[in-house]
Design a protein around this motif. Structure first.
Motif, PDB file in Angstrom:
ATOM      1  N   UNK A 222      -1.866  -0.126 -10.248  1.00  0.00           N
ATOM      2  CA  UNK A 222      -1.352  -1.378  -9.665  1.00  0.00           C
ATOM      3  C   UNK A 222      -1.183  -1.282  -8.148  1.00  0.00           C
ATOM      4  N   UNK A 223      -2.217  -0.786  -7.495  1.00  0.00           N
ATOM      5  CA  UNK A 223      -2.250  -0.788  -6.034  1.00  0.00           C
ATOM      6  C   UNK A 223      -3.381  -1.705  -5.588  1.00  0.00           C
ATOM      7  N   UNK A 224      -3.343  -2.115  -4.327  1.00  0.00           N
ATOM      8  CA  UNK A 224      -4.321  -3.084  -3.832  1.00  0.00           C
ATOM      9  C   UNK A 224      -5.583  -2.404  -3.300  1.00  0.00           C
ATOM     10  N   UNK A 225      -6.606  -3.209  -3.063  1.00  0.00           N
ATOM     11  CA  UNK A 225      -7.881  -2.724  -2.539  1.00  0.00           C
ATOM     12  C   UNK A 225      -7.780  -2.006  -1.212  1.00  0.00           C
ATOM     13  N   UNK A 226      -6.936  -2.490  -0.279  1.00  0.00           N
ATOM     14  CA  UNK A 226      -6.817  -1.767   0.991  1.00  0.00           C
ATOM     15  C   UNK A 226      -6.345  -0.312   0.834  1.00  0.00           C
ATOM     16  N   UNK A 227      -5.578  -0.017  -0.207  1.00  0.00           N
ATOM     17  CA  UNK A 227      -5.156   1.371  -0.442  1.00  0.00           C
ATOM     18  C   UNK A 227      -6.375   2.241  -0.734  1.00  0.00           C
ATOM     19  N   UNK A 228      -7.339   1.708  -1.482  1.00  0.00           N
ATOM     20  CA  UNK A 228      -8.566   2.451  -1.784  1.00  0.00           C
ATOM     21  C   UNK A 228      -9.390   2.631  -0.510  1.00  0.00           C
TER      22      UNK A 228
ATOM     23  N   UNK B  21      -6.107  10.154  -5.752  1.00  0.00           N
ATOM     24  CA  UNK B  21      -4.696  10.533  -5.655  1.00  0.00           C
ATOM     25  C   UNK B  21      -4.022   9.801  -4.492  1.00  0.00           C
ATOM     26  N   UNK B  22      -4.659   9.799  -3.337  1.00  0.00           N
ATOM     27  CA  UNK B  22      -4.086   9.135  -2.160  1.00  0.00           C
ATOM     28  C   UNK B  22      -3.880   7.650  -2.437  1.00  0.00           C
ATOM     29  N   UNK B  23      -4.899   6.999  -2.995  1.00  0.00           N
ATOM     30  CA  UNK B  23      -4.828   5.553  -3.249  1.00  0.00           C
ATOM     31  C   UNK B  23      -3.774   5.187  -4.286  1.00  0.00           C
ATOM     32  N   UNK B  24      -3.417   6.125  -5.150  1.00  0.00           N
ATOM     33  CA  UNK B  24      -2.449   5.839  -6.219  1.00  0.00           C
ATOM     34  C   UNK B  24      -1.062   5.490  -5.687  1.00  0.00           C
TER      35      UNK B  24
END
Length: 194
Positions: free
Chosen positions: A94-100, A133-136
């Motif tokens: 449940x994170x957004x696209x910018x996190x990826x 992991x970072x994007x999580x």
């Protein structure tokens, strides 16, 4: 200090073999702990206990926040292009696209966004697993040999990602044969618990 992860008096038995016993540790915000020791000392088993993938034979494990795990499997759909494989996990977390996007940039993967995961080299797959992991945005990172297969530049990005995570209040439990040059790193010799 707020504890994110605590293990009290844990023991691990794999098959009929006692891997370790009487091990306790606590990780708070901004802390990192290196599990060192020879093959078979229980580094990976301890990571799996901390993740909840193994039950301790004795003792307790307490996690107060979400975790993100790197182990021997990249956990990315090999048939998908890298960006779509990472987007799948972003939806699960449940994170957004910018996190990826930020995670891919942190691990220098933007140019590989359309490459199927199956076509990535070993080092690229490890960088992709680290981007997952970072994007999580999980506060607790459990990293089992995260630098295996990485070249010096990728290892530097890994170390920078760990430093950024800690600076933002995250905690890291790292199993590795070497310390990776991470600053202010506490350590446990797993060979001392058998």
């Amino acid at each position: 200090m707020t504890e994110l992860l605590r293990l009290d008096g844990v023991a691990c038995i794999r098959g009929d073999r006692l891997v370790f016993e009487g091990l306790s540790l606590a990780l708070g915000r901004g802390e990192a702990l290196w599990l060192r020791g020879p093959n078979g000392a229980g580094k990976s088993s301890l990571i799996r206990l901390a993740a909840g993938l193994l039950r301790p034979a004795a003792g307790t494990v307490t996690r107060r926040e979400r975790i993100a795990l790197i182990d021997e499997a990249a956990a990315l759909d090999t048939e998908l292009p890298l960006r779509k494989a990472l987007d799948f996990w972003a939806r699960v977390d449940t994170v957004d696209g910018p996190a990826v996007t930020r995670a891919m940039d942190d691990m220098a993967l933007a140019s590989l966004a359309e490459v199927p995961v199956s076509m990535l080299s070993t080092g690229q797959r490890k960088r992709a697993a680290m981007a997952r992991v970072i994007a999580s945005c999980a506060p607790i990172w459990l990293l089992d040999e995260p630098a295996n297969g990485m070249d010096d530049a990728a290892q530097a990005r890994l170390v920078a990602g760990i430093a950024k995570h800690r600076a933002n209040g995250g905690a890291v439990l790292l199993a590795s044969h070497f310390a990776l040059g991470i600053s202010d790193l506490a350590e446990i010799d797993m060979g001392a618990f058998v």
